[in-house]
Design a protein around this motif. Structure first.
Motif, PDB file in Angstrom:
ATOM      1  N   THR A  25     -33.432  24.277  45.021  1.00  0.00           N
ATOM      2  CA  THR A  25     -33.272  25.728  45.130  1.00  0.00           C
ATOM      3  C   THR A  25     -33.332  26.365  43.744  1.00  0.00           C
ATOM      4  N   GLN A  29     -31.875  30.097  46.276  1.00  0.00           N
ATOM      5  CA  GLN A  29     -32.945  30.318  47.237  1.00  0.00           C
ATOM      6  C   GLN A  29     -33.845  29.087  47.331  1.00  0.00           C
ATOM      7  N   ASP A 149     -29.648  22.968  42.332  1.00  0.00           N
ATOM      8  CA  ASP A 149     -29.968  24.381  42.108  1.00  0.00           C
ATOM      9  C   ASP A 149     -30.293  24.600  40.638  1.00  0.00           C
ATOM     10  N   ASP A 288     -30.359  40.950  43.172  1.00  0.00           N
ATOM     11  CA  ASP A 288     -29.758  39.798  43.851  1.00  0.00           C
ATOM     12  C   ASP A 288     -28.955  40.270  45.053  1.00  0.00           C
ATOM     13  N   GLN A 289     -28.300  39.331  45.718  1.00  0.00           N
ATOM     14  CA  GLN A 289     -27.562  39.617  46.947  1.00  0.00           C
ATOM     15  C   GLN A 289     -26.354  40.504  46.692  1.00  0.00           C
TER      16      GLN A 289
END
Length: 410
Positions: A25, A29, A149, A288-289
């Motif tokens: 990731t 993601q 990640d 971003d989130q």
């Protein structure tokens, strides 16, 4: 059934393989990718790199050329499987089946291309078997690292380079011996990109392979040249470099994908903040989130137009003045204190005022008679436009270029 032996510098193998047992990731993601693997048959020296997207020709071209450059020489033959990037996979002569671009690439390096029979992967066992060795070592590296990640693909690439360095260490002596039998590299690389010509839309975007990319707004209406690599796009205006964009790939079943750089669009968004409410690629304007979730809170907790103005200004401050992390921390803290407002944001970060729109310039029209001093006096007094007048003008020393009629001046 038949043990094979190869000579130094005789043949190199290359292949694409997929990492399946671990989920890589980037910033949380999923990162769909392949590994390009190149290997010399005699010494076992190997090279590998990350490939974005699928088994395209640009990925094959870049991976192979990087491998040959890292190796320092070129074998006499290159062996692949039934890559669609290299051959059309039709029945008949391989020489007629090979694609022109792959044939040109091999000719540039003096390589003789060959491939295995369809569905007989073990014929390329020199590289197919070590694919598994590489992936097992990679998995062990990730276990020791404690995470799959990564922040950037380059960080993942460094870990992969360590894997191949460890694989090549016991083969160093044979590699040095084989290097003496390899042909030298050519002076220049072969093109490892596709060249496309597109026009920039009024939305400051271009479309390439069903993906919408933002570009600087100064290019609106211009025709630009795009060099399409497997992992990036390089945009040129004429022969001048403009920008480089990360290449995006749409998910399966999607008609369109978006790759939006807020740096390109933030000034326009600040001028028209309500566009944030209904923009087709609204989600892609947020970094971003956390930013996206804060935006949803603003929409749910108050007046939508005010929320749009506040968020557009916050994004502008994050791009032009401070950082995304610093601005978001202020927004969250101010919201908890119930003191969040547009003026508080501007005061905290000392945002410069918007530049007022300049009035249209007023340019006075000059008189057509002001051109008279450019015309010889003989042409003004002689009159007419026939042969006699032309002869009189020539005798007076006028330029040979014909003059425009007075009604067309200006």
């Amino acid at each position: 059934m038949f043990p094979l032996a190869y000579q130094p510098g005789e043949i190199g193998f290359c292949d694409f393989t997929r990492v399946k047992r671990v989920a890589i990731t980037l910033r949380g993601q999923p990162f769909p990718h392949l590994l390009f693997h190149y290997r010399l048959a005699w010494s076992g020296w190997a090279y590998g790199q990350i490939v974005h997207g699928g088994e395209s020709f640009v990925a094959l071209s870049e991976g192979l050329q990087n491998a040959l450059a890292a190796c320092g020489g070129v074998p006499r033959e290159l062996r692949t499987d039934r890559l669609s990037a290299a051959s059309r996979n039709r029945d008949g002569s391989y020489a007629l089946d090979i694609t022109p671009r792959y044939q040109a690439l091999c000719a540039h390096y003096g390589l003789s291309p060959s491939r295995n029979n369809r569905g007989v992967a073990h014929e390329n066992g020199i590289v197919e078997g070590p694919n598994g060795h590489v992936k097992r070592r990679l998995e062990q590296k990730l276990i020791l690292r404690g995470s799959c990640d990564f922040e950037e693909p380059a960080e993942y690439g460094e870990l992969l380079a360590e894997v191949f360095s460890a694989l090549n260490a016991p083969r160093q002596r044979r590699y040095e011996q084989e290097l003496e039998h390899l042909a030298p590299l050519p002076a220049f690389r072969f093109a490892d990109y596709e060249r496309l010509t597109v026009r920039v839309r009024s939305t400051s975007t271009i479309e390439v392979r069903q993906v919408i990319y933002s570009v600087p707004p100064t290019l609106i209406g211009r025709q630009v040249t795009v060099r399409l690599h497997h992992d990036r796009l390089v945009v040129f205006l004429g022969s001048g470099w403009v920008c480089q964009l990360p290449r995006a790939y749409g998910a399966a079943g999607e008609k369109r994908a978006w790759c939006i750089d807020l740096e390109h669009l933030i000034d326009g968004l600040r001028a028209k903040p309500r566009a944030l409410l209904h923009c087709r690629y609204q989600r892609h304007l947020f970094p971003d989130q956390r930013w996206w979730e804060f935006w949803q809170q603003l929409l749910a907790g108050g007046e939508r137009d005010g929320a749009a103005r506040l968020m557009a200004e916050a994004l502008y401050v994050a791009v032009r003045v401070a950082s995304f992390e610093l601005v978001l921390a202020f927004l969250e803290q101010a919201q908890r204190r119930q003191s969040l407002s547009l003026s508080a944001l501007q005061q905290r970060f000392r945002v410069p005022p918007r530049c007022p729109s300049l009035p249209d310039p007023v340019i006075p029209q000059h008189l057509l008679a002001s051109y008279d001093h450019l015309v010889p006096a003989a042409a003004l007094t002689g009159g007419g436009s026939g042969p006699a007048a032309a002869a009189q003008t020539t005798q007076a020393g006028a330029v040979s270029q014909p003059l425009a009629a007075a009604g067309r001046a200006g």
